[in-house]
Scaffold this active site. Sequence first.
Site, short mmCIF file in Angstrom:
data_model
loop_
_atom_site.label_atom_id
_atom_site.label_comp_id
_atom_site.label_asym_id
_atom_site.label_seq_id
_atom_site.Cartn_x
_atom_site.Cartn_y
_atom_site.Cartn_z
N ASP A 79 0.80 -1.23 0.00
CA ASP A 79 0.00 0.00 0.00
C ASP A 79 0.83 1.28 0.00
OD1 ASP A 79 0.72 -0.86 2.65
OD2 ASP A 79 -0.63 0.67 3.47
N GLU A 136 -0.79 -1.71 5.16
CA GLU A 136 0.08 -1.65 6.35
C GLU A 136 -0.04 -0.32 7.06
OE1 GLU A 136 2.90 -0.92 9.13
OE2 GLU A 136 3.01 0.21 7.27
N GLU A 137 -0.31 0.75 6.29
CA GLU A 137 -0.28 2.11 6.86
C GLU A 137 -1.52 2.40 7.69
OE1 GLU A 137 2.26 3.98 6.91
OE2 GLU A 137 3.53 3.41 5.23
N HIS A 361 7.77 8.76 4.56
CA HIS A 361 6.60 9.62 4.85
C HIS A 361 6.89 11.10 4.55
CE1 HIS A 361 4.11 6.61 7.45
NE2 HIS A 361 4.93 5.97 6.63
ZN LIG Z 1 5.00 3.96 6.48
ZN LIG Z 2 6.34 1.29 5.55
#
Ligand SMILES: [Zn+2]
Ligand SMILES: [Zn+2]
Length: 391
Positions: A79, A136-137, A361
């Site tokens: 993702d 996952e986020e 990020h």
């Molecule tokens: Zn991340």
């Molecule tokens: Zn990651």
Amino acid sequence: MPIINSIAAMKEEMTEWRRDIHAHPEIAFEEVRTSDLVAAKLEEWGIEVHRGIAKTGVVGVLKGRNGGEGSIGLRADMDALPMEEENDVPYKSQNPGKFHGCGHDGHTTMLLGAAKYLAETRNFAGTVNFIFQPAEEGHGGGRVMVEEGLFERFPCDEVYGMHNWPNLPAGEAAVVPGPIMAAADQFEIKVTAKGGHAAMPHLCNDPVIIAAQMVTAFQPLVSRNTDPLDAAVISVTQVHAGSAHNVIAEEAMLAGTVRTFKPETQDMIEAGMKRIAKGICDAFGAGVEFDYQRGYPATVNHEQQASFAAEILADVLGADKLHRDVAPVMGAEDFSFMLLKRPGAYLWLGQAGGPSACMVHNPRYDFNDEVLPVGASVFATMVETRLSAKE
Ligand SMILES: [Zn+2]
Ligand SMILES: [Zn+2]
């Protein structure tokens, strides 16, 4: 045994896959194109493909040509993040507000690279499960896969995950036993009191001053109640109240996150925050609603699997490129749900020195394609070593 030659030769092809995925980022449980791409490639290489686990998750199952009962799970996340990309690259995100800012495009590609090589060579005994997880986020795709019977359907003696790590140079890596990433919880607290005219506070019961006491009163849970050699974070990240400079509000809201490594510290902080919130509101005669949600558990590497991973990293990268003494970070990772079910380890693969020089990020982050063959070689060497035909 350095980087596997035939994987090194796939670098250009892997770079194409990575940039294709990068240009078409998809967020939590919407990884439709990405999982189509993954499934099509696995099928093309003769790997048995299972789809629809945790909605967009994909598992590829490959058996070695030497028989064997052993099994290993290798996991990559697929993702992207809901944020805008600020890079100016030909493969820039084509989906507004979506961006592979955590390098999961690279993780997916490295696992595909290992799968292609292993499908061609099959020089191992037993079964390898290639686990491509969604979300996952923050949305716990790893948890959903486990709940939907990942390890019952695809038995794995051990499971390994890998994340790129911009704090380490490309070609280096780190793995340690024990906690490596924190548990991440979130809380929301509503203080209800009596509002009114700001010039007549004696007729009100100001929720802002009550909430302010709470913000400071939480911190001794970290500085006084947590073992100084353990670690915890309480961050109040939102304070909302009021609508005018001359009105005392009826309500104040606090929200934030708690990070811990040990379940007993997590229990202590949750109970302590609840006690303090209730105690302060009782003392000031206000009402309180306390909501505390547990998110990802701590990511804790198993000792034996962490040392196996270290051996492999030292083999592939050279012993001097392996860090065995890195400190854990307070970020969280949902591979933790898999490590609660199966022994395994989570590794950090250095990637600094590429096009971006920033942490994941960040809107200018970009996965360093130089490390694609490195990660794929690490995964493939794990399989060939752990599921060695000689055993
Ligand atoms: Zn991340
Ligand atoms: Zn990651």
